[in-house]
Enzyme design. Structure first.
Site, mmCIF file in Angstrom:
data_model
loop_
_atom_site.group_PDB
_atom_site.id
_atom_site.type_symbol
_atom_site.label_atom_id
_atom_site.label_comp_id
_atom_site.label_asym_id
_atom_site.label_seq_id
_atom_site.Cartn_x
_atom_site.Cartn_y
_atom_site.Cartn_z
ATOM 1 N N SER A 95 -3.194 0.576 12.585
ATOM 2 C CA SER A 95 -3.662 0.397 11.210
ATOM 3 C C SER A 95 -3.986 -1.062 10.923
ATOM 4 C CB SER A 95 -2.587 0.855 10.221
ATOM 5 O OG SER A 95 -2.219 2.176 10.503
ATOM 6 N N GLU A 106 1.040 11.425 18.637
ATOM 7 C CA GLU A 106 1.702 11.034 17.387
ATOM 8 C C GLU A 106 1.913 12.256 16.492
ATOM 9 O OE1 GLU A 106 -0.359 8.254 14.699
ATOM 10 O OE2 GLU A 106 1.609 7.362 14.373
HETATM 11 C C1 LIG Z 1 6.469 5.821 8.082
HETATM 12 C C2 LIG Z 1 5.175 5.223 8.538
HETATM 13 C C3 LIG Z 1 5.083 4.681 9.804
HETATM 14 C C4 LIG Z 1 3.877 4.095 10.227
HETATM 15 N N1 LIG Z 1 3.845 3.498 11.470
HETATM 16 C C5 LIG Z 1 2.713 2.918 11.886
HETATM 17 C C6 LIG Z 1 2.674 2.236 13.135
HETATM 18 O O1 LIG Z 1 3.683 2.154 13.848
HETATM 19 N N2 LIG Z 1 1.515 1.652 13.536
HETATM 20 C C7 LIG Z 1 0.385 1.713 12.766
HETATM 21 O O2 LIG Z 1 -0.634 1.185 13.214
HETATM 22 N N3 LIG Z 1 0.383 2.317 11.559
HETATM 23 C C8 LIG Z 1 1.522 2.914 11.090
HETATM 24 N N4 LIG Z 1 1.571 3.510 9.858
HETATM 25 C C9 LIG Z 1 0.378 3.484 9.013
HETATM 26 C C10 LIG Z 1 -0.281 4.859 8.916
HETATM 27 O O3 LIG Z 1 -0.884 5.197 10.135
HETATM 28 C C11 LIG Z 1 -1.283 4.766 7.756
HETATM 29 O O4 LIG Z 1 -0.533 4.613 6.561
HETATM 30 C C12 LIG Z 1 -2.130 6.010 7.657
HETATM 31 O O5 LIG Z 1 -2.974 6.145 8.777
HETATM 32 C C13 LIG Z 1 -2.989 5.996 6.379
HETATM 33 O O6 LIG Z 1 -3.691 4.792 6.315
HETATM 34 P P1 LIG Z 1 -3.627 3.845 5.011
HETATM 35 O O7 LIG Z 1 -2.189 3.786 4.573
HETATM 36 O O8 LIG Z 1 -4.334 2.589 5.327
HETATM 37 O O9 LIG Z 1 -4.391 4.666 3.883
HETATM 38 P P2 LIG Z 1 -5.977 4.707 3.649
HETATM 39 O O10 LIG Z 1 -6.651 4.975 4.952
HETATM 40 O O11 LIG Z 1 -6.377 3.492 2.899
HETATM 41 O O12 LIG Z 1 -6.102 5.993 2.750
HETATM 42 C C14 LIG Z 1 -5.689 6.006 1.376
HETATM 43 C C15 LIG Z 1 -5.669 7.465 0.900
HETATM 44 O O13 LIG Z 1 -6.995 8.013 0.999
HETATM 45 C C16 LIG Z 1 -6.961 9.223 1.776
HETATM 46 N N5 LIG Z 1 -8.159 9.313 2.608
HETATM 47 C C17 LIG Z 1 -8.707 8.318 3.362
HETATM 48 N N6 LIG Z 1 -9.769 8.788 4.038
HETATM 49 C C18 LIG Z 1 -9.910 10.107 3.715
HETATM 50 C C19 LIG Z 1 -10.823 11.139 4.101
HETATM 51 N N7 LIG Z 1 -11.818 10.912 4.965
HETATM 52 N N8 LIG Z 1 -10.619 12.403 3.586
HETATM 53 C C20 LIG Z 1 -9.614 12.648 2.721
HETATM 54 N N9 LIG Z 1 -8.714 11.699 2.301
HETATM 55 C C21 LIG Z 1 -8.861 10.458 2.802
HETATM 56 C C22 LIG Z 1 -5.748 9.094 2.662
HETATM 57 O O14 LIG Z 1 -5.266 10.340 3.067
HETATM 58 C C23 LIG Z 1 -4.766 8.365 1.756
HETATM 59 O O15 LIG Z 1 -4.086 9.277 0.914
HETATM 60 C C24 LIG Z 1 2.747 4.076 9.389
HETATM 61 C C25 LIG Z 1 2.847 4.622 8.095
HETATM 62 C C26 LIG Z 1 4.037 5.178 7.665
HETATM 63 C C27 LIG Z 1 4.126 5.735 6.269
#
Ligand SMILES: Cc1cc2nc3c(=O)[nH]c(=O)nc-3n(C[C@H](O)[C@H](O)[C@H](O)COP(=O)(O)OP(=O)(O)OC[C@H]3O[C@@H](n4cnc5c(N)ncnc54)[C@H](O)[C@@H]3O)c2cc1C
Length: 415
Positions: free
Chosen positions: A134, A249
């Site tokens: 991310s 994952e």
């Molecule tokens: C407990 C936990 C552990 C994690 N561990 C890691 C890790 O070890 N390494 C790492 O790299 N990341 C990690 N993450 C990050 C995680 O992968 C991201 O939070 C996740 O992929 C969502 O990305 P974002 O938070 O940037 O949300 P965004 O991508 O900004 O999305 C925001 C919202 O919009 C929605 N959305 C976005 N695009 C679409 C679409 N095309 N269609 C419908 N809805 C959409 C999403 O579902 C979300 O609700 C972790 C997160 C958590 C909560």
């Protein structure tokens, strides 16, 4: 089946594991304080120590191939070991992401050298691996990463930033997705690298969350030098590696990974969801409403276990395609929300007023603060719904303006 393959049968493995665990592994200590998030250095040292004990006893890496330090046994052997390990202290912190996500990705996509070095080191308890996927601009659109790796003679130079990297501060290596070709469309210009977490050019900061945990990290890369053999898979073939990684994952998050050893969720700061114990502690064991809540949670757990078995068996026998893991990933989030709510319902006001330092209802209040984790970690539930609709149900693909456009021409951060 095991016998046909010349392996020890599951029952004799189980009996051997039972005897060894009794003789060698410490019993799980009684917890005296509320759940502590997994961000304590001592906990990580302890996890490595416990893993070394499993390795010395011949019970580490049960489903990993023998040539990379594992036992080469089946998921049924792993399940038997996990059942026998209940009540013993286990290196649960290493399950996610090291064993269930990163090591299997290296196993599927890495070079022979990467497999021999990294997989055997984690099985020996010497190394921890994490994920650098991310980025600050978003995690769902993983193929849109803007961290860049530029070739400079024999090496690569990495610049950019990653965020939400669980437990990176305690890790040795990370799988890091970076852009290596800006002229190619977004999925075709990516490369996966194995990056040493602690090295010149990487600034790592810990992020404090509302529950006090600092297990999340963010990393800034300033001219980090990566050797040529840091590439996992093909140069510009990083999307194939990332796709495998996401399958592992979702499998791990959904509860179906054969590489997880022992039970528990230390990374997600969860109490054991022992609602019977909670009902007793709060003097409500005979309350009909509380009994109903406990029964509902139990039924949900049974449905979840059977769903995992069904999806995993379907995939193993080819009845279900790989993206089916999104079904168990979705159910995990639903079950987690329900459990978080049930815990607070039963604990009542004690979930927020319990005495600090005392295990019990306060754990459920603390857990409630991270209620949404399960719907984001491992890719959001919205993205899982997209996968289920497009790749399992055959519904039309989501519109993407950046498909087949050179990435350098894709608008970044503009509307
Ligand atoms: C407990 C936990 C552990 C994690 N561990 C890691 C890790 O070890 N390494 C790492 O790299 N990341 C990690 N993450 C990050 C995680 O992968 C991201 O939070 C996740 O992929 C969502 O990305 P974002 O938070 O940037 O949300 P965004 O991508 O900004 O999305 C925001 C919202 O919009 C929605 N959305 C976005 N695009 C679409 C679409 N095309 N269609 C419908 N809805 C959409 C999403 O579902 C979300 O609700 C972790 C997160 C958590 C909560």
């Amino acid at each position: 089946m095991a016998e046909q393959l010349g392996m020890e049968d599951v029952e004799s493995f189980r009996l051997r594991a039972r005897g060894w665990l009794k003789e060698n592994m410490p019993r799980q200590p009684e917890r005296r304080g509320p759940i502590q998030p997994g961000d304590d250095d001592q906990e990580w040292l302890r996890a490595r120590e416990l893993q070394k004990m499993l390795y010395a006893g011949g019970f580490a890496g049960i489903c990993f191939p023998t040539e990379y330090g594992g036992l080469g046994l089946t998921p049924a052997h792993q399940r038997a070991f996990t059942e026998e390990s209940r009540g013993y202290e286990m290196p649960l912190l290493l399950n996610v992401p090291t064993f269930s996500i990163c090591a299997p990705t290296v196993l599927d996509m890495g070079s022979e050298k990467q497999k021999r070095e990294r997989i055997s080191a984690v099985i020996r308890g010497e190394e921890v691996m994490v994920q650098f996927l991310s980025e600050p601009k978003g995690g769902s659109d993983l193929a849109g990463v803007v961290t860049r790796a530029t070739r400079d003679g024999d090496v690569w130079v990495l610049n950019g930033a990653k965020i939400w990297s669980t437990s990176a501060y305690a890790a040795d290596w990370a799988l890091c997705l970076a852009r290596t070709d800006w002229d190619a469309p977004k999925h075709r210009g990516l490369t996966m690298f194995l990056v040493k977490v602690h090295q010149p050019g990487i600034t790592l900061r810990r992020i404090k969350m509302v529950n006090g945990s600092t297990e999340f990290c963010e990393e800034f890369f300033d001219d980090v030098i990566l050797p040529a053999d840091a590439v996992v898979g093909e140069i510009n073939g990083g999307w194939a590696v990332a796709t495998r990684q996401l399958v592992h994952e979702r499998t791990a998050v959904g509860g179906g990974s054969p590489y997880v050893s022992g039970e528990g969720r230390p990374n997600l700061q969860a109490p054991g969801y022992d609602f019977v114990d909670l009902a007793r502690r709060t003097g409500q064991a005979n309350d009909p409403r509380v009994r109903e809540l406990v029964g509902e949670a139990w039924a949900m757990q049974k449905v979840q276990e059977q769903l995992i078995d069904r999806v995993m068996a379907g995939m193993a026998h080819g009845h279900l395609p790989g993206p089916a893991v999104s079904i168990t990933r979705m159910f995990h989030a639903e079950a987690d929300w329900k459990n978080a709510d049930t815990g607070v319902r039963i604990a009542g006001s004690a979930a927020v007023t319990g005495r600090p330092g005392e295990a019990g209802p306060l754990d459920y209040g603390q857990q409630y603060l991270s209620r949404q984790s399960a719907s984001l970690g491992g890719g959001s539930t919205e993205m899982s719904r997209n996968i289920i609709s497009e790749r399992l149900l055959g519904m039309p693909r989501e519109y993407a303006a950046d498909r087949d456009v050179p990435f350098k021409d894709v608008a970044q951060g503009r509307t």
